[in-house]
Design a protein around this motif. Structure first.
Motif, short mmCIF file in Angstrom:
data_model
loop_
_atom_site.label_atom_id
_atom_site.label_comp_id
_atom_site.label_asym_id
_atom_site.label_seq_id
_atom_site.Cartn_x
_atom_site.Cartn_y
_atom_site.Cartn_z
N LEU B 10 39.16 34.97 -28.04
CA LEU B 10 39.54 36.27 -28.62
C LEU B 10 38.55 36.68 -29.71
CD1 LEU B 10 43.43 35.89 -28.87
CD2 LEU B 10 42.20 37.61 -27.52
N LEU B 11 38.19 35.70 -30.52
CA LEU B 11 37.24 36.00 -31.59
C LEU B 11 35.90 36.45 -31.01
CD1 LEU B 11 36.72 36.06 -34.62
CD2 LEU B 11 35.98 33.66 -34.48
N GLY B 12 35.44 35.72 -30.01
CA GLY B 12 34.17 36.10 -29.37
C GLY B 12 34.25 37.48 -28.75
N ALA B 13 35.39 37.78 -28.11
CA ALA B 13 35.54 39.09 -27.47
C ALA B 13 35.55 40.20 -28.51
CB ALA B 13 36.83 39.11 -26.64
N GLN B 43 39.77 48.57 -34.20
CA GLN B 43 40.81 48.58 -33.16
C GLN B 43 40.48 47.60 -32.02
OE1 GLN B 43 41.28 53.43 -33.63
NE2 GLN B 43 41.76 52.55 -31.65
N GLU B 44 39.73 46.54 -32.32
CA GLU B 44 39.24 45.69 -31.23
C GLU B 44 40.28 44.73 -30.65
OE1 GLU B 44 37.81 45.97 -34.21
OE2 GLU B 44 35.71 46.53 -33.99
N ALA B 45 41.31 44.42 -31.41
CA ALA B 45 42.20 43.34 -30.96
C ALA B 45 42.88 43.62 -29.62
CB ALA B 45 43.24 43.03 -32.05
N PRO B 46 43.46 44.81 -29.40
CA PRO B 46 44.10 45.03 -28.09
C PRO B 46 43.11 44.90 -26.93
CG PRO B 46 44.83 46.68 -29.68
CD PRO B 46 43.69 45.94 -30.32
N SER B 47 41.89 45.42 -27.13
CA SER B 47 40.90 45.34 -26.04
C SER B 47 40.48 43.90 -25.79
CB SER B 47 39.66 46.17 -26.39
OG SER B 47 40.00 47.53 -26.43
N ALA B 48 40.26 43.15 -26.87
CA ALA B 48 39.87 41.74 -26.70
C ALA B 48 40.97 40.99 -25.96
CB ALA B 48 39.59 41.11 -28.06
N ALA B 49 42.20 41.24 -26.36
CA ALA B 49 43.34 40.59 -25.70
C ALA B 49 43.38 40.97 -24.22
CB ALA B 49 44.64 41.00 -26.39
N PHE B 50 43.18 42.24 -23.98
CA PHE B 50 43.18 42.75 -22.61
C PHE B 50 42.11 42.08 -21.76
CE2 PHE B 50 41.56 46.06 -19.61
CZ PHE B 50 42.71 46.27 -18.88
N SER B 51 40.93 41.87 -22.37
CA SER B 51 39.82 41.31 -21.60
C SER B 51 40.14 39.91 -21.10
CB SER B 51 38.54 41.30 -22.44
OG SER B 51 38.60 40.30 -23.45
N LEU B 52 40.98 39.18 -21.83
CA LEU B 52 41.33 37.82 -21.41
C LEU B 52 42.50 37.80 -20.43
CD1 LEU B 52 40.94 35.70 -24.66
CD2 LEU B 52 39.23 36.46 -23.00
N ALA B 53 43.36 38.82 -20.52
CA ALA B 53 44.58 38.81 -19.69
C ALA B 53 44.40 39.53 -18.36
CB ALA B 53 45.73 39.45 -20.46
N LEU B 271 41.20 38.54 -39.81
CA LEU B 271 42.50 37.86 -39.69
C LEU B 271 42.40 36.62 -38.81
CD1 LEU B 271 45.24 40.64 -39.20
CD2 LEU B 271 44.79 39.26 -41.25
N LEU B 272 41.73 36.77 -37.69
CA LEU B 272 41.65 35.65 -36.76
C LEU B 272 40.74 34.55 -37.33
CD1 LEU B 272 42.58 34.44 -34.13
CD2 LEU B 272 40.74 35.64 -32.95
N GLN B 273 39.67 34.97 -37.97
CA GLN B 273 38.79 33.98 -38.58
C GLN B 273 39.53 33.19 -39.65
OE1 GLN B 273 35.22 35.90 -39.97
NE2 GLN B 273 34.22 35.66 -37.99
N ALA B 274 40.34 33.88 -40.44
CA ALA B 274 41.10 33.19 -41.49
C ALA B 274 42.05 32.18 -40.86
CB ALA B 274 41.87 34.22 -42.32
N LYS B 275 42.66 32.57 -39.76
CA LYS B 275 43.58 31.64 -39.10
C LYS B 275 42.83 30.43 -38.57
CE LYS B 275 47.26 31.41 -35.67
NZ LYS B 275 46.82 30.15 -35.05
N LEU B 276 41.68 30.67 -37.98
CA LEU B 276 40.90 29.56 -37.43
C LEU B 276 40.41 28.63 -38.55
CD1 LEU B 276 38.98 31.56 -34.69
CD2 LEU B 276 40.43 29.57 -34.28
N LEU B 277 40.08 29.20 -39.69
CA LEU B 277 39.64 28.37 -40.81
C LEU B 277 40.75 27.41 -41.25
CD1 LEU B 277 37.60 30.91 -42.95
CD2 LEU B 277 36.76 28.78 -41.95
N LEU B 278 41.99 27.89 -41.17
CA LEU B 278 43.13 27.06 -41.56
C LEU B 278 43.22 25.81 -40.70
CD1 LEU B 278 46.05 29.57 -42.24
CD2 LEU B 278 44.78 28.19 -43.90
#
Lengths: 358, 322
Positions: B10-13, B43-53, B271-278
């Motif tokens: 997701l991060l890469g997308a 607004q990238e998150a929905p598209s990134a999610a879509f690209s994987l699903a 947001l996603l980077q922060a989560k991954l850092l955790l």
């Protein structure tokens, strides 16, 4: 199978459309048919009768009263491999769908670099008389010809209705199929076999050397009536039934005008911005030397069609006005010679078969 | 796919979508991309999610703000950039520009500059899938503005009547050009509740939470493909730049003071980077090669687009009819 390629029977215009639809759907499983009322008891003046029974509810279905969305649905279905045939009981309802017609159907092929074809046929029925009034009688064919990417056909005879509907369904482009309500009961020979007429080819309905009368749809009948009358007073007309309004058969018009030197364009739409105006403009600019007299347009006045029986008397173009104009173009005084060409009474129906309401 | 793999993908997308739009914004002042562009930064998150699903055999349509959706569906980057440059190698042969992108091979069936215009087209794709017996979904990207168009209601209604395999993905970024929701819809209006009332199976999603977006999109697509009928997803998100063009326009004050900043603090990539850092990722070493790969891809796309010829002038007059 018997060879019935030359089998001809008399069918009405409406029956010819019904037969063409049955044959198209039988021949090609990707053809689907929908529109308000296609499966109801009236079956669009009988034109869609028996389709649902023959081809099932997934290919033939009534629809929500959502002309715009359903036109877009047709575009989507078309670019995914289906051939939608859509029907509107009056052209006027279809005005709700101009976004999908102009911005989607007409553009999806060109605008995306030819990745998609949009093989859609949209039947639009044009009303007249019997109080159809301002919003059930509009002849907006010129609008549609103004949009690159659309094809526009407007048959007159039952045989042409069948052939051009089959050709429209086969065509890889969006085609507007304009059918005049006053033609639905017109009877003529119709080939039984599915014969595929050519979109873009006019028909010479009467031949003569004196004057070219260009018409389409219902007004072709009035033009023929006028031409037949004029023959009796020694004036011979070429009557060109355009059949297709976009792309227009310019060679057929030019050829006839070269022969006659006189051009009258008859149009069931309002005068300003009409097909008739386009024909006059093009001939005047490209074939001026062929013209012996000033060309004429006969179109409806720039006025909405009123409803009242009283207000529509004399409102429409009839054979009498066509013949009168032709006589004037020939240097005759029209009224003296028109005694035997009265307007029909009553004026607001196509014949005894029409009892209303629409 | 483990959670960990999902998050990195997701991060890469998202990075790819962001970096493409940033490159367009950076090159735009060169005056070589001579058409309007509507960027998806923020607004990238929905598209990134879509690209994987999404599956390649699924179909999709989108809007004027469609770069991210085109890429997410698998549309080829080079032809998209070439299209924005108006070149013969563009996905639409230079006839469409940024607002009219399609890649039929990828099942991306077009975008429209007219708000709401592609909605019924997407529903028609769903009708075709159903009639043809293909267990795929048609995906319709829209914004909040499109839910004010009559054609949205007409199309959603038909999709429900026919139980079509359609997924509406609504990115609610709160503004239609400069017009906030407050002048367009009554206070308290929920697009999700409206969609539910129309008969769509509807879910509201934090549109800046890529993981939440992925699970919502994946579920909706599976439902639609499996005959579960039309779905509606509302993603709450925000566009960072101007409606049309490469610039920040917050100085125009059409947004509430601090509104952009509060959304930027919830940037979907951060947001996603922060989560991954955790979870103790050595992010910088993992992200750097991803960024480099994307940079190279983008540089190639721009260089090829710049080098490609314009279409022949005769191309203008061709192909009016198929």
């Amino acid at each position: 199978m018997p060879d019935n390629t030359i089998a001809r029977r008399e069918l009405t215009f409406a029956q010819a459309i019904n037969e063409a639809t049955h044959q198209a759907m039988a021949a090609d499983p990707t053809v689907i048919c929908f529109g308000l009322g296609v499966t109801d008891p009236g079956a669009i003046f009988g034109t869609t009768r028996g389709l649902e029974e023959a081809f099932g509810p997934s290919r033939v279905f009534d629809m929500p009263t959502s002309e715009n969305a359903m036109t877009g649905v047709a575009v989507g279905a078309a670019i995914a491999g289906l051939k939608p045939l859509m029907t509107h009981q009056r052209l006027d309802f279809f005005l709700l769908a101009m976004d999908q017609l102009v911005n989607s159907a007409a553009k999806w092929h060109y605008m995306f670099g030819c990745q998609f074809n949009v093989p859609i046929t949209i039947r639009l029925i044009i009303g007249r008389g019997w109080g159809q009034g301002p919003t059930h009688s509009q002849n907006l064919q010129a609008w549609f010809t103004h949009i690159p990417g659309l094809k526009v056909v407007m048959p007159t005879t039952p045989a042409d209705a069948k052939q051009l509907l089959l050709a429209s369904i086969d065509d890889p482009n969006p085609v507007l199929f304009l059918e005049h309500r006053w033609l639905h009961n017109l009877t003529d020979d119709v080939p039984e076999q599915p014969t595929h007429g050519l979109i873009g080819k006019a028909r010479v309905a009467r031949q003569g050397d004196d004057i070219t009368i260009v018409a389409s749809g219902y007004l072709t009948l009035e033009a023929i009536r006028a031409a037949d009358y004029l023959t009796g007073v020694g004036i011979k007309c070429d009557v060109i039934d355009l059949r297709t309004l976009s792309p227009l058969d310019w060679p057929a018009i030019f050829k006839s005008v070269h022969k006659t030197g006189r051009l009258m364009a008859v149009d069931s739409g309002a005068l300003t911005g009409s097909i008739a105006g386009e024909i006059i403009a093009r001939v005047a600019s490209e074939r001026f030397a062929d013209l012996k007299v000033a060309p004429r347009r006969l179109a409806q006045p720039d006025v909405p069609e009123p409803t009242s029986f009283g207000l529509t008397r004399g409102f429409h173009i009839r054979s009498r006005s066509i013949a009168g104009s032709a006589l004037e173009m020939m240097g005759e005084t029209g009224d003296v010679l028109l005694g035997q060409l009265p307007d029909p009474v009553p004026h607001d129906v196509p014949g005894d078969w029409f009892k209303g309401p629409f | 796919m483990t959670d960990d793999q999902l998050e990195m993908r997701l991060l890469g997308a998202m990075l790819r979508l962001r970096m493409v739009e940033e490159a367009i914004a950076a090159h735009y002042p060169e005056q070589e991309m001579r058409c309007p562009v509507h960027l998806s930064i923020g607004q990238e998150a929905p598209s990134a999610a879509f690209s994987l699903a999404v599956q390649r055999e699924d179909l999709a349509v989108s809007t004027h703000r469609g770069h991210a959706h085109y890429l997410a569906k698998g549309g080829a980057l080079g032809p998209m950039i070439a299209e924005i440059y108006g070149k013969s190698t563009g996905c639409s042969k230079g006839r469409g520009g940024s607002m009219h992108l399609a890649d039929k091979d990828a099942g991306f069936m077009g975008t429209s500059a007219i708000v709401g215009n592609s909605i019924p087209v997407g529903v028609g794709l769903g009708l075709a899938l159903q009639i043809q017996g293909r267990a795929q979904a048609s995906c319709v990207f829209i914004g909040d503005g499109a839910t004010e168009e009559g054609v949205y209601y007409e199309s959603a209604n038909f999709a429900v009547v026919k139980n079509l395999p359609v997924v509406f993905l609504c990115e609610n970024n709160r503004y239609s050009v400069y017009s906030p929701l407050s002048v367009r819809q009554p206070e308290g209006r929920s697009l999700t509740r409206v969609a539910t009332s129309l008969g769509l199976t509807s879910v509201e999603v934090d549109g800046n939470d890529a993981i939440a977006c992925y699970h919502a999109v994946d579920r909706a697509l599976q439902q639609a493909r499996g005959g579960g009928g039309p779905q509606f997803l509302e993603f709450h998100t925000f566009r960072h730049l101007e409606h049309c063009g490469p610039n920040d326009d917050d100085h125009l004050d059409y947004r509430q003071p601090g509104e952009l900043q509060s959304w930027q603090q919830r940037d979907p990539i951060d947001l996603l980077q922060a989560k991954l850092l955790l979870t103790n990722h050595d992010l910088s070493s993992e992200i750097q090669p991803i960024r480099e790969r994307i940079s190279n891809e983008i540089e190639t796309a721009f260089a090829e687009a710049a080098a490609a010829p314009f279409p022949d002038l005769e191309e203008c007059m061709r192909d009016v009819y198929a």
